[in-house]
Design a protein around this motif. Structure first.
Motif, PDB file in Angstrom:
ATOM      1  N   ALA A  58      12.752  53.639  63.694  1.00 23.23           N
ATOM      2  CA  ALA A  58      11.676  53.980  64.896  1.00 23.23           C
ATOM      3  C   ALA A  58      10.791  53.034  65.092  1.00 23.23           C
ATOM      4  O   ALA A  58      10.116  53.102  65.891  1.00 23.23           O
ATOM      5  N   ALA A  59      10.235  52.288  63.848  1.00 25.44           N
ATOM      6  CA  ALA A  59       9.039  51.397  64.040  1.00 25.44           C
ATOM      7  C   ALA A  59       9.575  49.925  64.676  1.00 25.44           C
ATOM      8  O   ALA A  59       8.578  49.308  65.087  1.00 25.44           O
ATOM      9  N   ALA A  60      10.731  49.850  64.696  1.00 27.37           N
ATOM     10  CA  ALA A  60      11.244  48.453  65.230  1.00 27.37           C
ATOM     11  C   ALA A  60      10.906  48.248  66.829  1.00 27.37           C
ATOM     12  O   ALA A  60      11.148  49.618  67.513  1.00 27.37           O
ATOM     13  N   PRO A  61      10.670  47.241  67.251  1.00 29.72           N
ATOM     14  CA  PRO A  61      10.884  46.879  68.518  1.00 29.72           C
ATOM     15  C   PRO A  61      12.067  47.056  69.171  1.00 29.72           C
ATOM     16  O   PRO A  61      13.221  46.766  68.644  1.00 29.72           O
ATOM     17  N   GLN A  62      12.189  47.682  70.454  1.00 32.22           N
ATOM     18  CA  GLN A  62      13.523  47.877  70.938  1.00 32.22           C
ATOM     19  C   GLN A  62      14.246  46.636  71.052  1.00 32.22           C
ATOM     20  O   GLN A  62      15.462  46.661  70.943  1.00 32.22           O
ATOM     21  N   GLU A  63      13.756  45.620  71.241  1.00 31.02           N
ATOM     22  CA  GLU A  63      14.334  44.064  71.278  1.00 31.02           C
ATOM     23  C   GLU A  63      15.233  43.765  70.263  1.00 31.02           C
ATOM     24  O   GLU A  63      16.076  43.261  69.885  1.00 31.02           O
ATOM     25  N   ALA A  64      14.364  44.161  68.783  1.00 29.32           N
ATOM     26  CA  ALA A  64      15.123  43.907  67.532  1.00 29.32           C
ATOM     27  C   ALA A  64      16.454  44.500  67.460  1.00 29.32           C
ATOM     28  O   ALA A  64      17.441  44.309  66.955  1.00 29.32           O
ATOM     29  N   VAL A  65      16.321  45.905  67.903  1.00 29.28           N
ATOM     30  CA  VAL A  65      17.292  46.899  67.957  1.00 29.28           C
ATOM     31  C   VAL A  65      18.370  46.339  68.743  1.00 29.28           C
ATOM     32  O   VAL A  65      19.891  46.409  68.270  1.00 29.28           O
ATOM     33  N   LEU A  66      18.079  46.054  70.045  1.00 26.96           N
ATOM     34  CA  LEU A  66      19.393  45.659  70.942  1.00 26.96           C
ATOM     35  C   LEU A  66      19.982  44.310  70.586  1.00 26.96           C
ATOM     36  O   LEU A  66      21.112  44.056  70.367  1.00 26.96           O
ATOM     37  N   GLY A  67      19.044  43.478  69.809  1.00 28.03           N
ATOM     38  CA  GLY A  67      19.547  42.365  69.568  1.00 28.03           C
ATOM     39  C   GLY A  67      20.651  42.411  68.429  1.00 28.03           C
ATOM     40  O   GLY A  67      21.718  41.913  68.242  1.00 28.03           O
ATOM     41  N   LEU A  68      20.446  43.372  67.342  1.00 23.74           N
ATOM     42  CA  LEU A  68      21.501  43.621  66.446  1.00 23.74           C
ATOM     43  C   LEU A  68      22.674  44.453  66.924  1.00 23.74           C
ATOM     44  O   LEU A  68      23.754  44.296  66.386  1.00 23.74           O
ATOM     45  N   TRP A  69      22.841  44.941  68.118  1.00 24.49           N
ATOM     46  CA  TRP A  69      23.539  45.506  68.798  1.00 24.49           C
ATOM     47  C   TRP A  69      24.364  44.673  69.686  1.00 24.49           C
ATOM     48  O   TRP A  69      25.446  45.068  70.175  1.00 24.49           O
ATOM     49  N   SER A  70      23.946  43.538  69.905  1.00 23.55           N
ATOM     50  CA  SER A  70      24.363  42.674  70.883  1.00 23.55           C
ATOM     51  C   SER A  70      26.043  42.442  70.577  1.00 23.55           C
ATOM     52  O   SER A  70      26.156  42.184  69.492  1.00 23.55           O
ATOM     53  N   GLY A  71      26.771  42.605  71.587  1.00 21.88           N
ATOM     54  CA  GLY A  71      28.273  42.242  71.398  1.00 21.88           C
ATOM     55  C   GLY A  71      28.946  43.700  71.003  1.00 21.88           C
ATOM     56  O   GLY A  71      30.367  43.594  71.242  1.00 21.88           O
ATOM     57  N   LEU A  72      28.214  44.855  70.689  1.00 22.31           N
ATOM     58  CA  LEU A  72      28.787  46.215  70.606  1.00 22.31           C
ATOM     59  C   LEU A  72      29.182  46.731  71.719  1.00 22.31           C
ATOM     60  O   LEU A  72      30.059  47.468  71.839  1.00 22.31           O
ATOM     61  N   GLY A 105      20.658  47.378  80.211  1.00 18.86           N
ATOM     62  CA  GLY A 105      19.366  47.739  80.280  1.00 18.86           C
ATOM     63  C   GLY A 105      18.667  47.241  78.953  1.00 18.86           C
ATOM     64  O   GLY A 105      18.999  47.571  77.848  1.00 18.86           O
ATOM     65  N   GLY A 106      17.602  46.446  79.318  1.00 16.31           N
ATOM     66  CA  GLY A 106      16.487  46.217  78.282  1.00 16.31           C
ATOM     67  C   GLY A 106      17.117  44.662  77.615  1.00 16.31           C
ATOM     68  O   GLY A 106      16.434  44.351  76.520  1.00 16.31           O
ATOM     69  N   LEU A 107      18.357  44.299  77.839  1.00 13.41           N
ATOM     70  CA  LEU A 107      18.847  43.133  77.323  1.00 13.41           C
ATOM     71  C   LEU A 107      18.282  41.998  77.998  1.00 13.41           C
ATOM     72  O   LEU A 107      17.835  41.806  79.153  1.00 13.41           O
ATOM     73  N   PRO A 142      19.080  39.658  72.099  1.00 16.15           N
ATOM     74  CA  PRO A 142      20.117  40.746  72.780  1.00 16.15           C
ATOM     75  C   PRO A 142      20.507  40.303  73.946  1.00 16.15           C
ATOM     76  O   PRO A 142      20.150  40.416  75.064  1.00 16.15           O
ATOM     77  N   LEU A 143      21.584  39.774  73.749  1.00 14.97           N
ATOM     78  CA  LEU A 143      22.465  39.480  74.979  1.00 14.97           C
ATOM     79  C   LEU A 143      23.747  39.959  75.173  1.00 14.97           C
ATOM     80  O   LEU A 143      24.486  40.452  74.289  1.00 14.97           O
ATOM     81  N   PRO A 144      24.060  40.273  76.678  1.00 10.71           N
ATOM     82  CA  PRO A 144      25.304  40.706  76.904  1.00 10.71           C
ATOM     83  C   PRO A 144      26.496  39.907  76.447  1.00 10.71           C
ATOM     84  O   PRO A 144      26.235  38.665  76.343  1.00 10.71           O
ATOM     85  N   THR A 145      27.446  40.569  76.111  1.00  6.96           N
ATOM     86  CA  THR A 145      28.731  39.686  75.580  1.00  6.96           C
ATOM     87  C   THR A 145      29.003  38.476  76.653  1.00  6.96           C
ATOM     88  O   THR A 145      29.204  37.315  75.985  1.00  6.96           O
ATOM     89  N   PRO A 146      29.299  38.736  77.855  1.00  6.87           N
ATOM     90  CA  PRO A 146      29.532  37.693  79.005  1.00  6.87           C
ATOM     91  C   PRO A 146      28.526  36.487  78.741  1.00  6.87           C
ATOM     92  O   PRO A 146      28.866  35.145  79.050  1.00  6.87           O
ATOM     93  N   VAL A 147      27.239  36.738  78.703  1.00  9.74           N
ATOM     94  CA  VAL A 147      26.228  35.821  78.773  1.00  9.74           C
ATOM     95  C   VAL A 147      26.198  34.949  77.441  1.00  9.74           C
ATOM     96  O   VAL A 147      26.241  33.806  77.483  1.00  9.74           O
ATOM     97  N   ARG A 148      26.417  35.611  76.320  1.00  2.64           N
ATOM     98  CA  ARG A 148      26.504  35.118  74.875  1.00  2.64           C
ATOM     99  C   ARG A 148      27.631  33.881  75.227  1.00  2.64           C
ATOM    100  O   ARG A 148      27.671  32.713  74.501  1.00  2.64           O
ATOM    101  N   ALA A 149      28.803  34.475  75.848  1.00  3.27           N
ATOM    102  CA  ALA A 149      30.155  33.747  76.003  1.00  3.27           C
ATOM    103  C   ALA A 149      29.479  32.422  76.538  1.00  3.27           C
ATOM    104  O   ALA A 149      30.172  31.337  76.612  1.00  3.27           O
ATOM    105  N   ILE A 150      28.965  32.549  77.862  1.00  7.30           N
ATOM    106  CA  ILE A 150      28.671  31.466  78.802  1.00  7.30           C
ATOM    107  C   ILE A 150      27.797  30.445  78.064  1.00  7.30           C
ATOM    108  O   ILE A 150      27.952  29.097  78.067  1.00  7.30           O
TER     109      ILE A 150
END
Length: 341
Positions: free
Chosen positions: A56-70, A246-248, A322-330
């Protein structure tokens, strides 16, 4: 339930706890995602956010970063929002009933029921994809399970079948049966504890049930993504909170404009000739995106960018971005800058 005790899954990380935070996290991650893909994400997530208050206390960017690729990033945004709601509205204690749990952001009826059953022994049915498949085959239920009338029938049946006690074991048995034996293709009917009464097996219709979603050809969209590289960094744009990715952080898109003209207009510079990178295709749930990336090399980052949603991202620090999968691939496939090997 007898079958599950001997043949079911017992060693998944989230099966060793009745902590609703951990069970909830696993249930959200497992939506439309394979178990073997989820396990390392689940473990990394808990290392970073061991308690719901930490999430709850984490910034959304940190949450999305760990989720990146899922994928399906709305899950991560809702997970973060729900954690904040538990802290703000429930004193940091996870609600105990399925009805209350379903009131949290991003938690549907089936997920809420699974948490309540596993953690608090509430006698409620679930209806995830595995359970729908088992019930449709065992009882010969026709129609696409996503249609409202069929789904309502399945909910009623799932409720009628609940045992008087041991609901957590029963629900785990349903999940395990669908995941390991009553699979979408090539089900292991000879080892199934429901084989003697299964309508689909009796009638030779295991390949037909459950009824498939009506087929539609997904529309295709095209995008020109621009990789602007300078001093080992690339320019990324924070996507709006809602919608695709959204948010990435994503690569800017030039639309129908000439790439060089677009870069000049947004950065106020005259770039060199853009270089076409290998094209790629990314499939979403409802459409297919054809991506043509372009590489623009700059000697140094411009002093200003278009607005506050743009960020220079170091290429050697992509792991938790926090990158979308195709952006990370590029970005992972970028050629070295001219003059380097």
């Amino acid at each position: 339930m007898t079958w599950q005790a001997e043949h079911g899954r017992h060693d998944l990380p989230w099966q060793q706890t009745r902590d609703p935070y951990r069970v909830w996290l696993s249930e959200i991650m497992l939506q439309q995602t394979r178990v073997e893909t989820v396990i390392p994400y689940y473990q990394r997530f808990l290392e970073r956010f061991p308690r719901i208050a930490d999430l709850a206390a984490a910034p959304q960017e940190a949450v999305l970063g760990l989720w990146s690729g899922l994928g399906y990033y709305a899950r991560a945004r809702n997970l973060h929002a729900a954690a904040q709601a538990v802290v703000a509205e429930h004193g940091g204690q996870f609600p105990r009933s399925a009805a209350e749990i379903a009131g949290l952001p991003g938690i549907g009826r089936s997920t809420a029921a699974a948490i309540a059953a596993f953690c608090f022994d509430e006698r409620v049915p679930i209806l995830d994809g595995n359970v729908k498949r088992v019930l449709c085959r065992a009882f010969g239920i026709e129609g696409f399970p996503g249609e409202r009338a069929v789904e309502q029938r399945l909910w009623a049946l799932a409720g009628e079948l609940l045992p008087p006690a041991g609901v957590g074991r029963y629900i785990q048995a349903q999940m395990d049966l669908g995941a390991t034996l009553c699979t979408r293709s090539n089900p292991a009917c000879t080892r199934c504890p429901l084989a003697d009464g299964c309508v689909a097996l009796r009638d030779g219709r295991t390949a037909e049930l459950p009824t498939a979603r009506p087929r539609k050809t997904p529309p295709r969209r095209a995008s020109s993504m621009v990789v602007i590289r300078a001093d080992g960094a690339v320019l990324l744009e924070r996507r709006p909170p809602a919608g695709i990715w959204g948010g990435l952080l994503a690569l800017p898109e030039s639309g129908a404009r000439d790439v060089a003209d677009w870069v000049g207009a947004y950065l106020g510079i005259k770039p060199g000739a853009p270089v076409a990178l290998p094209a790629l295709t990314h499939a979403f749930t409802h459409f297919v995106l054809d991506i043509q990336p372009w590489l623009v090399e700059l000697d140094a980052p411009p002093t200003a960018v278009h607005d506050g949603t743009w960020y220079w991202q170091n290429l050697d620090q992509l792991a938790e971005a926090p990158l979308p999968t195709p952006v990370r691939a590029i970005l992972n496939a970028l050629p070295p800058p001219a003059g380097r090997v």
